[in-house]
Scaffold this active site. Structure first.
Site, PDB file in Angstrom:
ATOM      1  N   MET A 220       0.815  -1.214   0.000  1.00 53.71           N
ATOM      2  CA  MET A 220       0.000   0.000   0.000  1.00 53.71           C
ATOM      3  C   MET A 220       0.850   1.265   0.000  1.00 53.71           C
ATOM      4  SD  MET A 220      -2.879   1.137  -0.486  1.00 53.71           S
ATOM      5  CE  MET A 220      -3.950  -0.262  -0.531  1.00 53.71           C
ATOM      6  N   CYS A 221       2.017   1.223   0.675  1.00 46.35           N
ATOM      7  CA  CYS A 221       2.835   2.443   0.705  1.00 46.35           C
ATOM      8  C   CYS A 221       3.346   2.774  -0.690  1.00 46.35           C
ATOM      9  CB  CYS A 221       3.995   2.298   1.688  1.00 46.35           C
ATOM     10  SG  CYS A 221       5.032   0.867   1.368  1.00 46.35           S
ATOM     11  N   THR A 222       3.619   1.741  -1.485  1.00 43.91           N
ATOM     12  CA  THR A 222       4.061   1.969  -2.857  1.00 43.91           C
ATOM     13  C   THR A 222       2.949   2.624  -3.652  1.00 43.91           C
ATOM     14  OG1 THR A 222       5.527   0.051  -2.826  1.00 43.91           O
ATOM     15  CG2 THR A 222       4.827   0.832  -4.976  1.00 43.91           C
TER      16      THR A 222
END
Lengths: 457, 534
Positions: A220-222
């Protein structure tokens, strides 16, 4: 075949047959041979069995399904049922050869059955435009053999579980007449596999879950803040931007089959990519990511379905010893096959009858149990529903798939097992899309100093 | 609202979408420009064609003089009982054509003796011969070999499938290997990469600024390693572990002395094996550079060889023994900006290298009197990007395979040493061909023939082994089994070959993916297969 020979007269043919029709098949049924199954006896009755009695269930009428129906029909099978919940799409036409552009929008099962019945006289394919879950044990029990051409691991596990539930044991001994063999085929691009499963005897689908490659997902951070590939940009729009922007209305979900939806995602993905100087977003890539498209060609489906149908024939006629039990195929570089015996897992959730254990300290939250059920490599449940018997009553601890119940039981996730009133040794019943039967787990409380998650195996 | 070019894909793009993702628009174009010839519309033949018609081959022509029999209709999806007695080529063409209106289907009842066979076959991208007697195979094989037309022989015999590919030379630029090594150049970084690595200073970076990229971490530590190990890459497990430990020691620790959570360092440690592969020219590419066709470029040379010499010259000069930089890097956990910058370092270098190769190629073309535009920039870029994956397939002719002087005795003998090697099936197919030559029929076609044909077939096996001085043992079981088959063509085996052969045909036509070389055998009893180079 040599020229100018007299066609063989076939005795006991059904009406509508012609001379020599089953000549290619009969050579394997009416002659002795050095490699036949020990149970095999040459007889003219075996062909009659295929034509008149043997009942085959084909699951899926897509890339593999169309090939399977053709292969079975031309091998002498006449009583075939086919189940498929999908309708025909134009992108199916490059390989699902029983369909034409005029059929787009119609149920696959119906069109496939029509085509086969028309092209192969005497063949009686019965279509079911339904989900496999719409049928119960009494439906599945009528078939001699089940053969699958599915595109979903969940569905495979479900049918696997259903056939396992049909097994009957007398004094702990498996009754062979309750076994319905399952032939399973799968393809992806230029790769494929075919396997023979004898429920209760050989490795089942769940025994070899690790053989299935994990789905590609991006962290998700990507997606949220560090995109690097065009795919990350598309996933951002699909997962984060669409629910926020609601471009086609409040309750309108993203439909990968709707070109307008895909076009919107494509345009927004281009914008996102431009922000980060990322190149490579195309309409084709966008559609591929949104729909999780797996590339497919006619040739791989032809090979795998052929292998599967050969196994159906062997098992139905005892002509040869069946594949034991897994075939892998890849024709990217030359042609490569690898055949091996997949082993049963001693404590398989689906087929081992070994009671499944859950080991948690009483202070563990229900959320942790839920995560274990979904993340453990041997379980890989999708959205398990957990119930337990408390104070003589059946209580749902958590269920995700029905919104009202999810809302009501959600607070339980933050409660500890002790707070929920569960005791050491208690049985938890878990239902999930991956199995038609509830799986019973025994809850063992561990001491507080033990690590919270203990992986089974 | 107005439809733009990107709005709606053409219906062909929609139909072929799933396969376009495998061989691209250019592959599809090659397929749509191809014309394939099938000889004999038996079940095997029509199954092969089905898998070429569905993906949209340009055209097919079936050559078959046989009349449709009852047996034919029984195992063939593209023949119906109403066609019994009619010409098989015509009957099959109708039902195959119906599969896909994009395709042009043709049939010829026979190639007249008066027609120049060479002239007839020259128009085809590929000739597929199915269920052909050995003598026909050899005769046709010789004609096609001299004409330079690719020939694929296919055969279903009972539960055995057989394919033989005959092509003098088939070049592949886009082989699409399954597990390709990345081209990171960390062991021998080019100047621009070196500068980029130098722009990072690990020691002065605080933790939150250190969200860099794992290969930068590897590159930095490799410098340290090189200074202590005479510029040699870590070679074995022990050295790689030592290298990993070196990186581990670089992880920042917090006030309590516990290691911080540094994802890039962790990734670097995990990926040491794949990031540290030595940069070198793969042997398949070396072989291509050393080939005679690469050395001697003429105005007739296919562009593959012209570009090969161009890249070869690059490797020997500007490349310092290395191929042009590929220009792609794998995704890795990193901040977008830094990743894109790093990616551009590789991309820019790849473009530079390709431009140099272009110059070589232009000079080459001029030296043989061809205009520089004969090979486009796009082609050269693709060639450079694929330089580590180039493949050339050369098959021996059927004449060489069968000739007493050149048949592959070693391969046959050594395979026959393993029990139940598929090689025995190859010998059995030859033996039934001998039987056919002697008796004008295959063994065991009728029930009453099976018993007595076993002995006759055994004589054929023995005469074959004797003639070729093959000191191998063919078990009686196989001889019995091949009589049992009675030259049957069961549909499921025909369908297996249908898929296999069609994909090989697509590889030949698109020049993508790598065809087999040169004999493939499938055993449906054991569900095993093998490829031999005979």
């Amino acid at each position: 075949m040599a020229d100018g020979e007299e066609p063989m007269a076939v005795e006991g043919c059904s009406i509508g047959d012609w001379d020599g029709r089953w000549s290619h098949v009969q050579k394997f049924l009416e002659r002795t041979g050095p490699f036949t199954h020990p149970d095999f006896e040459p007889s003219e009755e075996t062909l009659q069995f295929l034509l008149e009695t043997c009942k085959i269930l084909v699951i899926g009428a897509g890339g593999l399904g169309c090939e399977l129906l053709k292969n079975l029909a031309l091998s002498g099978f006449r009583h075939i049922h086919v189940v498929d919940m999908d309708i025909i799409d134009v992108s199916n036409l490059n390989r699902q050869f029983l369909f034409r552009s005029k059929d787009v929008g119609r149920p696959k099962a119906d069109v496939a059955a029509e085509f086969i019945n028309q092209r192969v006289p005497g063949c009686n394919v019965v279509p079911h435009f339904k989900k496999i879950q719409d049928f119960d044990a009494s439906f599945y029990r009528q078939f001699h053999i089940t053969v699958c051409g599915l595109d979903s691991i969940i569905a495979r596990r479900w049918i696997n579980g259903m056939l396992l539930s049909l097994l009957s044991y007398e004094d702990g001994v498996l009754d062979p007449s309750s076994i319905i063999p399952l032939i399973d085929g799968g393809t992806e691009g230029f790769k494929g596999n075919a396997r023979v499963i004898l429920p209760g005897m050989t490795a089942c689908i769940d025994c070899t879950l690790e053989l299935y490659p994990p789905q590609i997902t991006f962290p998700m951070c990507t997606i949220a803040s560090m995109p690097r590939l065009p795919e990350h940009c598309i996933e951002y729009v699909r997962v984060l931007q669409w629910p926020k922007d609601k471009p086609f209305g409040d309750a309108v979900g993203l439909d990968g089959d709707n070109p307008e939806h895909v076009q919107w995602v494509f345009q927004e993905s281009l914008k996102r990519a431009a922000e980060f100087n990322i190149t490579g977003v195309t309409y084709r890539l966008t559609q591929g990511v949104v729909k999780r498209i797996i590339p497919a060609v006619a040739s791989t489906n032809a090979v795998i379905a052929a292998s599967c149908a050969t196994e159906v024939f062997k098992i139905a006629t005892s002509a040869y010893i069946p594949l034991n039990n897994y075939l892998v195929f890849n024709d990217v570089d030359g042609l490569y096959t690898y055949t091996f015996e997949a082993e049963r897992k001693d404590n398989c959730t689906a087929c081992s009858q070994v009671p499944q254990k859950l080991q948690f300290p009483p202070s563990a939250k229900l959320q942790e149990v839920l995560e274990y059920l979904t993340e453990n490599a041997s379980l890989q449940m999708k959205s398990p529903a957990i119930t337990a018997t408390l104070e003589g009553k059946n209580k749902t601890l958590y269920l995700q798939s029905i919104a009202s119940i999810e809302e009501r039981t959600r607070p339980n996730l933050c409660k500890t097992l002790k707070e929920l009133g569960l005791a050491d040794g208690q049985e938890l019943a878990v239902a999930d899309a991956t199995t038609p039967q509830t799986v019973l787990f025994k809850l063992n409380f561990t001491s507080e100093t033990c690590s919270i998650k203990q992986v089974q195996n | 609202r107005q439809r733009t070019m990107t709005d709606h894909k053409t219906s062909k793009e929609q139909k072929y979408d799933r396969q376009l993702r495998l061989w691209g628009d250019h592959g599809q174009e090659a397929l749509e420009n191809a014309h394939v010839c099938l000889i004999n519309a038996t079940a095997t033949g029509t199954e092969i064609l089905k898998n070429l018609v569905l993906p949209g081959i340009g055209a097919f022509t079936i050559v078959d003089g046989h009349k449709v029999s009852g047996e034919d209709v029984g195992n063939n999806f593209f023949l119906t009982s109403s066609s019994i007695g009619k010409n098989r080529a015509q009957a099959a063409t109708e039902l195959l054509q119906e599969l896909n209106s994009d395709v042009s289907g043709n049939f010829v009842e026979e190639v007249s003796v008066n027609v120049n066979i060479l002239y007839f076959f020259h128009r085809f991208s590929l000739v597929i011969g199915v269920q052909l007697p050995e003598s026909t195979c050899l005769r046709l094989g010789s004609v096609l070999w001299d004409a330079g037309v690719t020939f694929l022989v296919c055969r279903t015999y009972g539960l055995i499938g057989y394919m033989r590919l005959i092509v003098k030379e088939h070049t592949v630029i886009e082989s699409h290997p399954d597990n390709a090594l990345e081209d990171l150049r960390l062991d021998q970084p080019f100047t621009e990469l070196k500068h980029h690595i130098e722009s990072y200073n690990l020691d002065s970076m605080e933790k939150k600024v250190r969200l860099i990229i794992d290969i930068i971490v590897v590159a930095k530590y490799l410098e340290k390693w090189y200074s202590e190990h005479n510029s040699q890459l870590p070679k074995n497990y022990k050295e790689k572990e030592a290298f990993r430990q070196l990186i581990r020691e670089g992880i920042l620790t917090n006030e309590n002395g516990k290691p911080e959570d540094e994802e890039n360092f962790e990734e670097a440690i995990k990926n040491v094996n794949t990031t540290l592969n030595p940069t070198k020219v793969p042997s398949a590419t070396e072989d291509i550079f050393n080939a005679e066709q690469c050395e001697n470029i003429t105005s007739q040379s296919p562009s593959f060889w012209v570009m090969a010499q161009g890249v070869r010259d690059f490797v020997r000069n500007e490349g310092n023994g290395k191929l042009p930089v590929r220009g792609t890097i794998p995704d890795m956990i990193a901040d977008s900006d830094k990743f894109i910058k790093l990616q551009n370092v590789y991309r820019d270098k790849a473009m530079k290298d390709a431009a140099v190769v272009s110059k070589h190629v232009e000079a080459l073309l001029q030296s043989v009197g061809k205009p520089p535009e004969s090979i486009s920039e796009e082609e050269i870029k693709l060639f450079c990007k694929s330089a580590a994956f180039l493949r050339v397939v050369r098959c021996r002719s059927l004449a060489e395979e069968y000739s007493m002087d050149t048949f592959n005795k070693d391969e046959i003998t050594s395979c026959m040493d393993s029990t139940d090697s598929e090689m025995v099936l190859y010998l059995m197919l030859h033996s039934v061909d001998r039987f056919y030559q002697q008796h004008s029929r295959y063994p065991g076609v009728y029930n009453y023939q099976v018993e007595e044909d076993i002995n006759n077939l055994k004589l054929c096996v023995n005469s074959l082994l004797q003639e070729y001085s093959l000191n191998v043992n063919v078990k009686d079981d196989y001889i019995h089994e091949f009589c049992r088959y009675g030259a049957a063509e069961p549909h499921t085996v025909a369908a297996f070959l249908g898929g296999s052969a069609a994909q090989e045909a697509i590889k030949i036509i698109t020049h993508q993916f790598v065809p087999f070389n040169n004999t493939f055998l499938y055993n449906a009893m054991s569900q095993t297969s093998a490829t031999f180079q005979l």
